[in-house]
Design a protein around this motif. Sequence first.
Motif, PDB file in Angstrom:
ATOM      1  N   SER A  61      36.908  45.419  42.318  1.00  0.00           N
ATOM      2  CA  SER A  61      38.076  46.231  42.003  1.00  0.00           C
ATOM      3  C   SER A  61      37.896  47.594  42.641  1.00  0.00           C
ATOM      4  O   SER A  61      36.805  47.968  43.050  1.00  0.00           O
ATOM      5  CB  SER A  61      38.266  46.370  40.493  1.00  0.00           C
ATOM      6  OG  SER A  61      37.287  47.233  39.958  1.00  0.00           O
ATOM      7  N   SER A  63      40.149  51.498  42.316  1.00  0.00           N
ATOM      8  CA  SER A  63      41.359  52.235  41.978  1.00  0.00           C
ATOM      9  C   SER A  63      42.017  52.846  43.208  1.00  0.00           C
ATOM     10  O   SER A  63      43.197  53.150  43.187  1.00  0.00           O
ATOM     11  CB  SER A  63      41.038  53.327  40.958  1.00  0.00           C
ATOM     12  OG  SER A  63      40.042  54.190  41.468  1.00  0.00           O
ATOM     13  N   GLU A  84      47.012  42.413  43.484  1.00  0.00           N
ATOM     14  CA  GLU A  84      47.348  43.794  43.158  1.00  0.00           C
ATOM     15  C   GLU A  84      47.632  43.848  41.666  1.00  0.00           C
ATOM     16  O   GLU A  84      48.458  43.097  41.149  1.00  0.00           O
ATOM     17  CB  GLU A  84      48.581  44.251  43.938  1.00  0.00           C
ATOM     18  CG  GLU A  84      48.869  45.709  43.738  1.00  0.00           C
ATOM     19  CD  GLU A  84      49.952  46.218  44.667  1.00  0.00           C
ATOM     20  OE1 GLU A  84      50.695  47.105  44.240  1.00  0.00           O
ATOM     21  OE2 GLU A  84      50.042  45.719  45.804  1.00  0.00           O
ATOM     22  N   MET A  85      46.922  44.708  40.990  1.00  0.00           N
ATOM     23  CA  MET A  85      47.076  44.818  39.541  1.00  0.00           C
ATOM     24  C   MET A  85      47.573  46.212  39.195  1.00  0.00           C
ATOM     25  O   MET A  85      47.206  47.184  39.843  1.00  0.00           O
ATOM     26  CB  MET A  85      45.746  44.533  38.851  1.00  0.00           C
ATOM     27  CG  MET A  85      45.243  43.133  39.147  1.00  0.00           C
ATOM     28  SD  MET A  85      43.715  42.756  38.333  1.00  0.00           S
ATOM     29  CE  MET A  85      44.287  42.569  36.674  1.00  0.00           C
ATOM     30  N   ARG A  86      48.382  46.274  38.192  1.00  0.00           N
ATOM     31  CA  ARG A  86      48.934  47.539  37.735  1.00  0.00           C
ATOM     32  C   ARG A  86      48.698  47.673  36.237  1.00  0.00           C
ATOM     33  O   ARG A  86      48.411  46.707  35.551  1.00  0.00           O
ATOM     34  CB  ARG A  86      50.436  47.587  38.004  1.00  0.00           C
ATOM     35  CG  ARG A  86      50.808  47.415  39.469  1.00  0.00           C
ATOM     36  CD  ARG A  86      52.313  47.596  39.634  1.00  0.00           C
ATOM     37  NE  ARG A  86      52.799  47.207  40.920  1.00  0.00           N
ATOM     38  CZ  ARG A  86      52.606  47.839  42.060  1.00  0.00           C
ATOM     39  NH1 ARG A  86      51.879  48.903  42.085  1.00  0.00           N
ATOM     40  NH2 ARG A  86      53.125  47.407  43.184  1.00  0.00           N
ATOM     41  N   SER A  87      48.850  48.889  35.770  1.00  0.00           N
ATOM     42  CA  SER A  87      48.731  49.114  34.339  1.00  0.00           C
ATOM     43  C   SER A  87      49.967  48.549  33.640  1.00  0.00           C
ATOM     44  O   SER A  87      50.980  48.252  34.268  1.00  0.00           O
ATOM     45  CB  SER A  87      48.584  50.602  34.047  1.00  0.00           C
ATOM     46  OG  SER A  87      49.691  51.307  34.553  1.00  0.00           O
ATOM     47  N   ASP A  89      53.367  48.294  31.646  1.00  0.00           N
ATOM     48  CA  ASP A  89      54.543  49.157  31.472  1.00  0.00           C
ATOM     49  C   ASP A  89      54.868  49.201  29.975  1.00  0.00           C
ATOM     50  O   ASP A  89      54.205  48.563  29.154  1.00  0.00           O
ATOM     51  CB  ASP A  89      55.727  48.675  32.316  1.00  0.00           C
ATOM     52  CG  ASP A  89      56.222  47.283  31.965  1.00  0.00           C
ATOM     53  OD1 ASP A  89      56.009  46.824  30.820  1.00  0.00           O
ATOM     54  OD2 ASP A  89      56.841  46.650  32.831  1.00  0.00           O
TER      55      ASP A  89
END
Length: 155
Positions: A61, A63, A84-87, A89
């Motif tokens: 990973s 950031s 692709e990973m996101r926090s 919502d």
Amino acid sequence: MITHDGYKTDDIIKNISRIDPSKRFVANKTLVFFDELQEFPEISTALKFFCIDNRFDVICSGSMLGINYRRIESNSVGYKTDYEMRSLDFEEFLWARGYDNLFVADMLEHMIKLEPFNSVMFSTCSSLFLDFCILGGMPAVVREYVAKGTFLSFR
């Protein structure tokens, strides 16, 4: 640096074990996690060797990978899968807190139609949104907050 002796799996495992002898690497039961890959681009070269070796699962990973991806010279094409990973919502945060799609739909409908919330809905949504803003959307943080129901564990 753990790649000092080369990029082969045994060389890297040996060097990690030298740094921390408490680490145990059991074939087919160990996950190796390389965090902040963009800071150690030579690790990406080792991914091919880990894949060919096939004794350990590997996750990487970073950031800042999207920004610093060019620093990685060897990309082990064909030996890795990029995600692709996101926090989370706000909607996903609500689901994590146990709210269902009906609650989310009701909230969104009020917002789209610019209809005021009743006092209960306003108080609830305001409180939830404040919690979301404080916590951010990182899944592990949200999971711990949901499990413990308090911010105290984040001191």
